[in-house]
Structure formats: structure tokens, C-alpha cells
Design a protein around this motif. Structure first.
Motif, PDB file in Angstrom:
ATOM      1  N   ALA A  45       0.862  -1.226  -0.012  1.00 30.61           N
ATOM      2  CA  ALA A  45       0.011  -0.009   0.036  1.00 30.61           C
ATOM      3  C   ALA A  45       0.952   1.240  -0.061  1.00 30.61           C
ATOM      4  CB  ALA A  45      -0.665   0.023   1.221  1.00 30.61           C
ATOM      5  N   PRO A  46       0.349   2.313  -0.331  1.00 33.85           N
ATOM      6  CA  PRO A  46       1.014   3.538  -0.412  1.00 33.85           C
ATOM      7  C   PRO A  46       2.110   4.092   0.918  1.00 33.85           C
ATOM      8  CG  PRO A  46      -0.877   4.097  -1.252  1.00 33.85           C
ATOM      9  CD  PRO A  46      -1.021   2.740  -0.777  1.00 33.85           C
ATOM     10  N   LEU A  47       1.529   3.592   1.988  1.00 32.72           N
ATOM     11  CA  LEU A  47       2.297   3.998   3.191  1.00 32.72           C
ATOM     12  C   LEU A  47       2.989   2.739   3.487  1.00 32.72           C
ATOM     13  CD1 LEU A  47      -0.240   6.222   5.097  1.00 32.72           C
ATOM     14  CD2 LEU A  47       1.917   6.900   3.677  1.00 32.72           C
ATOM     15  N   GLY A  48       2.962   1.503   2.896  1.00 31.27           N
ATOM     16  CA  GLY A  48       3.935   0.401   3.105  1.00 31.27           C
ATOM     17  C   GLY A  48       3.130  -0.531   4.010  1.00 31.27           C
ATOM     18  N   ASP A  49       2.078  -0.465   4.466  1.00 29.41           N
ATOM     19  CA  ASP A  49       1.288  -1.275   5.195  1.00 29.41           C
ATOM     20  C   ASP A  49      -0.344  -1.279   4.711  1.00 29.41           C
ATOM     21  OD1 ASP A  49       1.007  -3.393   6.903  1.00 29.41           O
ATOM     22  OD2 ASP A  49       0.886  -1.969   8.661  1.00 29.41           O
ATOM     23  N   ARG A  63      -1.014  -7.490   7.160  1.00 26.01           N
ATOM     24  CA  ARG A  63      -0.259  -6.507   7.758  1.00 26.01           C
ATOM     25  C   ARG A  63       1.222  -6.735   7.951  1.00 26.01           C
ATOM     26  NH1 ARG A  63      -4.674  -6.908  11.678  1.00 26.01           N
ATOM     27  NH2 ARG A  63      -6.351  -4.982  10.940  1.00 26.01           N
ATOM     28  N   ARG A  64       2.088  -5.787   7.923  1.00 30.88           N
ATOM     29  CA  ARG A  64       3.393  -6.207   8.088  1.00 30.88           C
ATOM     30  C   ARG A  64       3.837  -6.857   9.554  1.00 30.88           C
ATOM     31  NH1 ARG A  64       7.807  -3.838   5.026  1.00 30.88           N
ATOM     32  NH2 ARG A  64       7.267  -3.065   3.199  1.00 30.88           N
TER      33      ARG A  64
END
Length: 81
Positions: A45-49, A63-64
Motif C-alpha cells: 500500500a502507499p504507506l507500506g502497510d 499487515r506487516r
């Protein structure tokens, strides 16, 4: 051994183990994240998570923090890095 959350988009890996205990690990196993399964990281996702992976013939978002429980061995990469 790296965990799934450490892989980059385009990398492929084989699941070696799902660590921990409790309901989260049970949920991951029920989603098909089983030892020996091949996966591919599709993107983030754009924010990395969360991250999106391909498992068998379907896509799965994790989720990470969930992906950190999945230990993998990298098999190949789709990009030339």
C-alpha cells in the motif's frame, strides 16, 4: 532466515514456518500460509502497510506485523536487482 515482511515487491519465496502462538498464528494458518507453500510479493500500500501477496491462485493482504510471523526462504525475484 528472513520473514515475509522483509521481502520486496516481485520476490518469490517458500514458507518455512509460521512462528508464535495464539489466535493470530491460527488465523494465518487458516488463510493457507502453510509450510512449503510458494508465495510472491505483489506490492505494498502507499504507506507500506499492508502488503499484498499471491498464494496459490489468490491474492492476500497482510499487515506487516502479521507477515513478520512468517519465515521464508527466497527462491527468486521477478525484477533484475
Amino acid at each position: 532466515m528472513p520473514s515475509l515482511d522483509q521481502l520486496r515487491a516481485g520476490q518469490r519465496a517458500r514458507i518455512e514456518a509460521v512462528t508464535g502462538d495464539g489466535s493470530l498464528v491460527q488465523r494465518l494458518l487458516e488463510m493457507g500460509l502453510l509450510e512449503g507453500e510458494d508465495i510472491e510479493v505483489l506490492g505494498f500500500a502507499p504507506l507500506g502497510d499492508p502488503m499484498e501477496i499471491r498464494l496459490r491462485d489468490y491474492r492476500l493482504s497482510l499487515r506487516r506485523s502479521e507477515a513478520a510471523r512468517v519465515l521464508v526462504s527466497v527462491t527468486e525475484s521477478n525484477h533484475g536487482q
